[in-house]
Scaffold this motif. Structure first.
Motif, PDB file in Angstrom:
ATOM      1  N   PHE A   1       0.830  -1.219   0.000  1.00 29.09           N
ATOM      2  CA  PHE A   1       0.000   0.000   0.000  1.00 29.09           C
ATOM      3  C   PHE A   1       0.861   1.264   0.000  1.00 29.09           C
ATOM      4  O   PHE A   1       0.587   2.224   0.715  1.00 29.09           O
ATOM      5  CB  PHE A   1      -0.966   0.001   1.189  1.00 29.09           C
ATOM      6  N   THR A   2       1.928   1.239  -0.793  1.00 28.82           N
ATOM      7  CA  THR A   2       2.788   2.406  -0.957  1.00 28.82           C
ATOM      8  C   THR A   2       2.737   2.851  -2.421  1.00 28.82           C
ATOM      9  O   THR A   2       2.576   2.021  -3.317  1.00 28.82           O
ATOM     10  CB  THR A   2       4.254   2.079  -0.602  1.00 28.82           C
ATOM     11  N   PRO A   3       2.883   4.151  -2.695  1.00 31.37           N
ATOM     12  CA  PRO A   3       2.887   4.640  -4.091  1.00 31.37           C
ATOM     13  C   PRO A   3       4.238   4.371  -4.747  1.00 31.37           C
ATOM     14  O   PRO A   3       4.986   5.292  -5.091  1.00 31.37           O
ATOM     15  CB  PRO A   3       2.594   6.135  -3.934  1.00 31.37           C
ATOM     16  N   THR A   4       4.544   3.112  -4.941  1.00 35.59           N
ATOM     17  CA  THR A   4       5.871   2.684  -5.399  1.00 35.59           C
ATOM     18  C   THR A   4       6.318   3.377  -6.687  1.00 35.59           C
ATOM     19  O   THR A   4       7.466   3.861  -6.757  1.00 35.59           O
ATOM     20  CB  THR A   4       5.901   1.152  -5.575  1.00 35.59           C
ATOM     21  N   PRO A   5       5.495   3.460  -7.743  1.00 36.66           N
ATOM     22  CA  PRO A   5       5.960   4.132  -8.966  1.00 36.66           C
ATOM     23  C   PRO A   5       6.342   5.593  -8.735  1.00 36.66           C
ATOM     24  O   PRO A   5       7.326   6.081  -9.305  1.00 36.66           O
ATOM     25  CB  PRO A   5       4.759   4.010  -9.915  1.00 36.66           C
ATOM     26  N   ALA A   6       5.572   6.297  -7.899  1.00 36.74           N
ATOM     27  CA  ALA A   6       5.871   7.701  -7.621  1.00 36.74           C
ATOM     28  C   ALA A   6       7.174   7.837  -6.844  1.00 36.74           C
ATOM     29  O   ALA A   6       7.975   8.749  -7.091  1.00 36.74           O
ATOM     30  CB  ALA A   6       4.717   8.346  -6.849  1.00 36.74           C
ATOM     31  N   VAL A   7       7.407   6.933  -5.887  1.00 34.21           N
ATOM     32  CA  VAL A   7       8.661   6.940  -5.126  1.00 34.21           C
ATOM     33  C   VAL A   7       9.842   6.712  -6.066  1.00 34.21           C
ATOM     34  O   VAL A   7      10.870   7.402  -5.985  1.00 34.21           O
ATOM     35  CB  VAL A   7       8.636   5.869  -4.017  1.00 34.21           C
ATOM     36  N   LEU A   8       9.709   5.742  -6.968  1.00 35.68           N
ATOM     37  CA  LEU A   8      10.780   5.449  -7.915  1.00 35.68           C
ATOM     38  C   LEU A   8      11.029   6.628  -8.866  1.00 35.68           C
ATOM     39  O   LEU A   8      12.173   6.911  -9.229  1.00 35.68           O
ATOM     40  CB  LEU A   8      10.438   4.190  -8.718  1.00 35.68           C
ATOM     41  N   ALA A   9       9.961   7.327  -9.247  1.00 33.31           N
ATOM     42  CA  ALA A   9      10.106   8.463 -10.174  1.00 33.31           C
ATOM     43  C   ALA A   9      10.947   9.578  -9.559  1.00 33.31           C
ATOM     44  O   ALA A   9      11.892  10.075 -10.197  1.00 33.31           O
ATOM     45  CB  ALA A   9       8.727   8.985 -10.574  1.00 33.31           C
ATOM     46  N   ILE A  10      10.617   9.987  -8.330  1.00 32.61           N
ATOM     47  CA  ILE A  10      11.378  11.067  -7.698  1.00 32.61           C
ATOM     48  C   ILE A  10      12.811  10.624  -7.424  1.00 32.61           C
ATOM     49  O   ILE A  10      13.762  11.400  -7.559  1.00 32.61           O
ATOM     50  CB  ILE A  10      10.684  11.557  -6.398  1.00 32.61           C
ATOM     51  N   SER A  11      13.003   9.354  -7.092  1.00 27.08           N
ATOM     52  CA  SER A  11      14.357   8.846  -6.825  1.00 27.08           C
ATOM     53  C   SER A  11      15.216   8.865  -8.079  1.00 27.08           C
ATOM     54  O   SER A  11      16.378   9.295  -8.050  1.00 27.08           O
ATOM     55  CB  SER A  11      14.280   7.425  -6.269  1.00 27.08           C
ATOM     56  N   LEU A  12      14.661   8.394  -9.197  1.00 29.68           N
ATOM     57  CA  LEU A  12      15.421   8.374 -10.454  1.00 29.68           C
ATOM     58  C   LEU A  12      15.797   9.778 -10.905  1.00 29.68           C
ATOM     59  O   LEU A  12      16.925  10.023 -11.352  1.00 29.68           O
ATOM     60  CB  LEU A  12      14.614   7.655 -11.538  1.00 29.68           C
ATOM     61  N   LEU A  13      14.849  10.713 -10.784  1.00 30.35           N
ATOM     62  CA  LEU A  13      15.155  12.101 -11.153  1.00 30.35           C
ATOM     63  C   LEU A  13      16.261  12.670 -10.268  1.00 30.35           C
ATOM     64  O   LEU A  13      17.175  13.346 -10.753  1.00 30.35           O
ATOM     65  CB  LEU A  13      13.897  12.959 -11.032  1.00 30.35           C
ATOM     66  N   SER A  14      16.183  12.395  -8.970  1.00 26.33           N
ATOM     67  CA  SER A  14      17.197  12.901  -8.039  1.00 26.33           C
ATOM     68  C   SER A  14      18.573  12.356  -8.374  1.00 26.33           C
ATOM     69  O   SER A  14      19.573  13.088  -8.350  1.00 26.33           O
ATOM     70  CB  SER A  14      16.822  12.516  -6.601  1.00 26.33           C
ATOM     71  N   MET A  15      18.649  11.068  -8.704  1.00 24.19           N
ATOM     72  CA  MET A  15      19.948  10.469  -9.032  1.00 24.19           C
ATOM     73  C   MET A  15      20.490  11.017 -10.348  1.00 24.19           C
ATOM     74  O   MET A  15      21.706  11.158 -10.518  1.00 24.19           O
ATOM     75  CB  MET A  15      19.826   8.951  -9.070  1.00 24.19           C
ATOM     76  N   MET A  16      19.601  11.369 -11.278  1.00 25.15           N
ATOM     77  CA  MET A  16      20.057  12.019 -12.513  1.00 25.15           C
ATOM     78  C   MET A  16      20.699  13.368 -12.208  1.00 25.15           C
ATOM     79  O   MET A  16      21.736  13.718 -12.770  1.00 25.15           O
ATOM     80  CB  MET A  16      18.876  12.196 -13.469  1.00 25.15           C
ATOM     81  N   TYR A  17      20.079  14.129 -11.283  1.00 24.22           N
ATOM     82  CA  TYR A  17      20.616  15.448 -10.943  1.00 24.22           C
ATOM     83  C   TYR A  17      21.946  15.365 -10.194  1.00 24.22           C
ATOM     84  O   TYR A  17      22.679  16.362 -10.121  1.00 24.22           O
ATOM     85  CB  TYR A  17      19.602  16.237 -10.113  1.00 24.22           C
ATOM     86  N   LEU A  18      22.262  14.215  -9.616  1.00 22.83           N
ATOM     87  CA  LEU A  18      23.559  14.061  -8.960  1.00 22.83           C
ATOM     88  C   LEU A  18      24.719  14.266  -9.926  1.00 22.83           C
ATOM     89  O   LEU A  18      25.835  14.590  -9.513  1.00 22.83           O
ATOM     90  CB  LEU A  18      23.670  12.667  -8.334  1.00 22.83           C
ATOM     91  N   PHE A  19      24.469  14.083 -11.224  1.00 23.34           N
ATOM     92  CA  PHE A  19      25.528  14.195 -12.220  1.00 23.34           C
ATOM     93  C   PHE A  19      25.476  15.527 -12.978  1.00 23.34           C
ATOM     94  O   PHE A  19      26.184  15.704 -13.966  1.00 23.34           O
ATOM     95  CB  PHE A  19      25.442  13.015 -13.195  1.00 23.34           C
ATOM     96  N   VAL A  20      24.648  16.471 -12.501  1.00 22.63           N
ATOM     97  CA  VAL A  20      24.599  17.818 -13.074  1.00 22.63           C
ATOM     98  C   VAL A  20      25.542  18.711 -12.274  1.00 22.63           C
ATOM     99  O   VAL A  20      25.389  18.862 -11.057  1.00 22.63           O
ATOM    100  CB  VAL A  20      23.164  18.386 -13.036  1.00 22.63           C
ATOM    101  N   ARG A  21      26.521  19.276 -12.910  1.00 26.06           N
ATOM    102  CA  ARG A  21      27.544  20.049 -12.193  1.00 26.06           C
ATOM    103  C   ARG A  21      26.985  21.342 -11.597  1.00 26.06           C
ATOM    104  O   ARG A  21      27.426  21.781 -10.536  1.00 26.06           O
ATOM    105  CB  ARG A  21      28.714  20.370 -13.120  1.00 26.06           C
ATOM    106  N   ASP A  22      26.041  21.967 -12.268  1.00 23.18           N
ATOM    107  CA  ASP A  22      25.496  23.238 -11.784  1.00 23.18           C
ATOM    108  C   ASP A  22      24.176  23.037 -11.046  1.00 23.18           C
ATOM    109  O   ASP A  22      23.244  23.827 -11.173  1.00 23.18           O
ATOM    110  CB  ASP A  22      25.280  24.211 -12.954  1.00 23.18           C
ATOM    111  N   ILE A  23      24.091  21.983 -10.261  1.00 21.09           N
ATOM    112  CA  ILE A  23      22.839  21.669  -9.571  1.00 21.09           C
ATOM    113  C   ILE A  23      22.444  22.773  -8.593  1.00 21.09           C
ATOM    114  O   ILE A  23      21.258  23.105  -8.453  1.00 21.09           O
ATOM    115  CB  ILE A  23      22.964  20.303  -8.851  1.00 21.09           C
ATOM    116  N   TYR A  24      23.421  23.403  -7.923  1.00 23.04           N
ATOM    117  CA  TYR A  24      23.108  24.478  -6.981  1.00 23.04           C
ATOM    118  C   TYR A  24      22.551  25.699  -7.710  1.00 23.04           C
ATOM    119  O   TYR A  24      21.679  26.399  -7.192  1.00 23.04           O
ATOM    120  CB  TYR A  24      24.350  24.861  -6.175  1.00 23.04           C
ATOM    121  N   ALA A  25      23.049  25.942  -8.914  1.00 26.51           N
ATOM    122  CA  ALA A  25      22.552  27.067  -9.710  1.00 26.51           C
ATOM    123  C   ALA A  25      21.089  26.856 -10.067  1.00 26.51           C
ATOM    124  O   ALA A  25      20.294  27.808 -10.060  1.00 26.51           O
ATOM    125  CB  ALA A  25      23.392  27.244 -10.972  1.00 26.51           C
TER     126      ALA A  25
END
Length: 497
Positions: free
Chosen positions: A359-383
């Motif tokens: 009873f957890t929104p598993t697809p939504a959890v996976l979506a935000i996690s995948l996006l976050s991990m993609m941003y880990l490789f963006v050099r100007d993430i703070y900008a």
């Protein structure tokens, strides 16, 4: 919605083909008489720890220099910390009426949708889901990794690749927790919130001891800046530290007795955080000069080095624990924003699905996690965060505007809590001040932020407003959705709509 007949088409979709395991799980679940829906399992204490844990991340430990930089004096900085806390309380008070009146996951997205319609709501959803939340989670996870690795690399910064990999491990671990059990996720939030509060109480206790000894030499209004732009930017920095007071509203469908517990959790949390923030800053200035604070990359660590001696290593440990809990809080609440957007038809259908056993929104959890991990490789993430930072407060201001507008347009809505209109008007006036003035002071960042918001317009008209899409496209999306349903064992369950 959500009765047996209505869920049958979704269940048949999942069991279509040879996947007997999926069919058995769904049939067994139906046989137990349980609705596949988000369960209201969160208590008042859980609600408080979600808010406190989401607000208190790395900011108060690492860099409370922004307020001092723009105020110029210690006393004026403390005034800004107090007013920022009170300002957040007013906004939270307004949200208590909105949250108990519109009891849908998604918070301000749901409120804007109800008040101003799908286009305005999508602007908020796009920026928050695609940039603000995943970027914030990636940044907090990176901060976690830096402080975990600090004892291993005491004389220098840890290698960037190692920090990013550890940050990814942090996100992956908490993704598993949030997919496995809401109860486990709230327990993680509880324990790590207690840990970060313990660290701050230790700092406060030592600071009060030093204050009692007469360490008050830095508490003056000397060098206070009087420019309106500096004052606005100081509040901008202060309010950023309080960001997260509205996070419980994002998961209101999972809160027990929300009419009673939502306003209580908001009131207790905002009061506690304001008191802790102000007294923590007071403690910093009992031993650190303004120049030391401005020159420090991690004020709490500098404080610990001077105050705790050989035990100074404990503060980086507490910062790591604090940021770990903050990543969990962002993940827990952000996934519900993805879920709410999908329920409204503004996100892919798979994000409306709920895991039939957990009873957890598993697809939504996976979506935000995948996006976050993609941003880990963006050099100007703070900008990126700086570019859209003003949009966060602007959208919260629009959400508060929903309160007086709904009083006029939908006066018959049930309002268990009725806020005096003086408070939303006061909040809106203050929001104009802290958004418009920084736009004048930092036009470059604001311009980029506006461009990012405008990228949502073609997306809205192509993927949402355009209803008669080619049959081939619709068939392909349906096929992808079914395959993901089988893989994740998820179905679309009952919602509050």
């Amino acid at each position: 919605m959500g009765d047996e007949n209505e869920n049958k088409p979704i269940a048949r979709k999942v069991s279509n083909g040879d996947d007997n395991n999926a069919k058995d799980i769904i049939n067994n679940n139906a046989g137990d008489g349980q609705e596949v829906t988000l369960k209201a399992k969160m208590t008042l204490v859980n609600g408080i720890t979600v808010i406190v844990g989401s607000i208190i991340g790395s900011g108060i430990f690492v860099s409370p220099t922004g307020v001092l930089k723009y105020t110029g004096s210690v006393n004026m900085a403390l005034v800004v910390w107090v007013i920022s806390g009170l300002f957040s309380m007013v906004g939270a008070y307004c949200y208590s009426e909105l949250g108990t009146m519109i009891k849908k996951s998604g918070a301000d997205y749901a409120y804007i949708m109800t008040t101003f319609g799908p286009f305005m709501a999508f602007l908020r959803l796009w920026v928050e889901c695609m940039i603000v939340r995943p970027c914030s989670q990636a940044i907090v996870a990176l901060t976690f990794s830096v402080y975990v690795l600090k004892p291993i690399f005491p004389e220098c910064d840890p290698p960037e690749s190692v920090s990013r990999m550890l940050a990814m491990c942090c996100i992956l671990l908490l993704t598993f927790v949030n997919c496995y059990s809401v109860k486990m996720a709230t327990r993680v939030q509880d324990y790590f919130t207690y840990a970060k509060l313990l660290a701050l109480f230790i700092i406060i206790a030592f600071g009060m001891y030093l204050l009692a000894l007469g360490n008050v030499q830095y508490f003056t209004f000397d060098d206070t800046k009087t420019e309106v732009t500096s004052l606005a930017l100081s509040f901008y920095s202060g309010l950023f530290a309080y960001n997260g007071w509205n996070y419980l509203n994002f998961i209101i469908e999972e809160l027990k007795d929300p009419v009673k517990n939502l306003p209580r959790a908001i009131a207790i949390s905002c009061t506690l955080v304001t008191v802790v923030y102000v007294f923590t800053n007071v403690s910093f200035y009992t031993i650190l000069s303004p120049s030391e604070v401005l020159g420090s990359e991690a004020v709490a660590v500098t404080f610990a080095d001077k105050a705790f001696g050989m035990f100074a290593w404990t503060i980086p440990l507490f910062v790591a624990m604090s940021t770990f809990g903050a990543v969990n809080g962002i993940l827990l609440t952000s996934s519900r924003l993805f879920y709410a957007g999908a329920v409204e038809g503004q996100m892919p259908e798979i994000l409306t699905m709920i895991q039939v056993q957990k009873f957890t929104p598993t697809p939504a959890v996976l979506a935000i996690s995948l996006l976050s991990m993609m941003y880990l490789f963006v050099r100007d993430i703070y900008a990126l965060i700086n570019y859209v930072g003003f949009a966060t407060w602007l959208s919260i201001g629009v959400s508060v505007l929903c309160l007086p507008v709904l009083r006029y347009t939908q006066p018959d809505l049930v309002r268990p809590i009725r806020v005096n209109l003086f408070w939303p008007i006061l909040y809106l006036l203050a929001t104009v001040f802290v958004t418009v003035v920084p736009m004048y002071a930092s036009p470059y960042e604001t311009g980029y932020g506006c461009l990012m918001i405008l990228t949502s317009v073609p997306v809205y008209f192509i993927f949402i407003a355009w209803k008669n899409k080619p049959k081939g496209f619709q068939k392909a999306m349906g096929s992808i959705t079914q395959k993901l349903q089988k893989l994740l064992m998820v179905v679309r369950g009952k919602t509050s709509q």
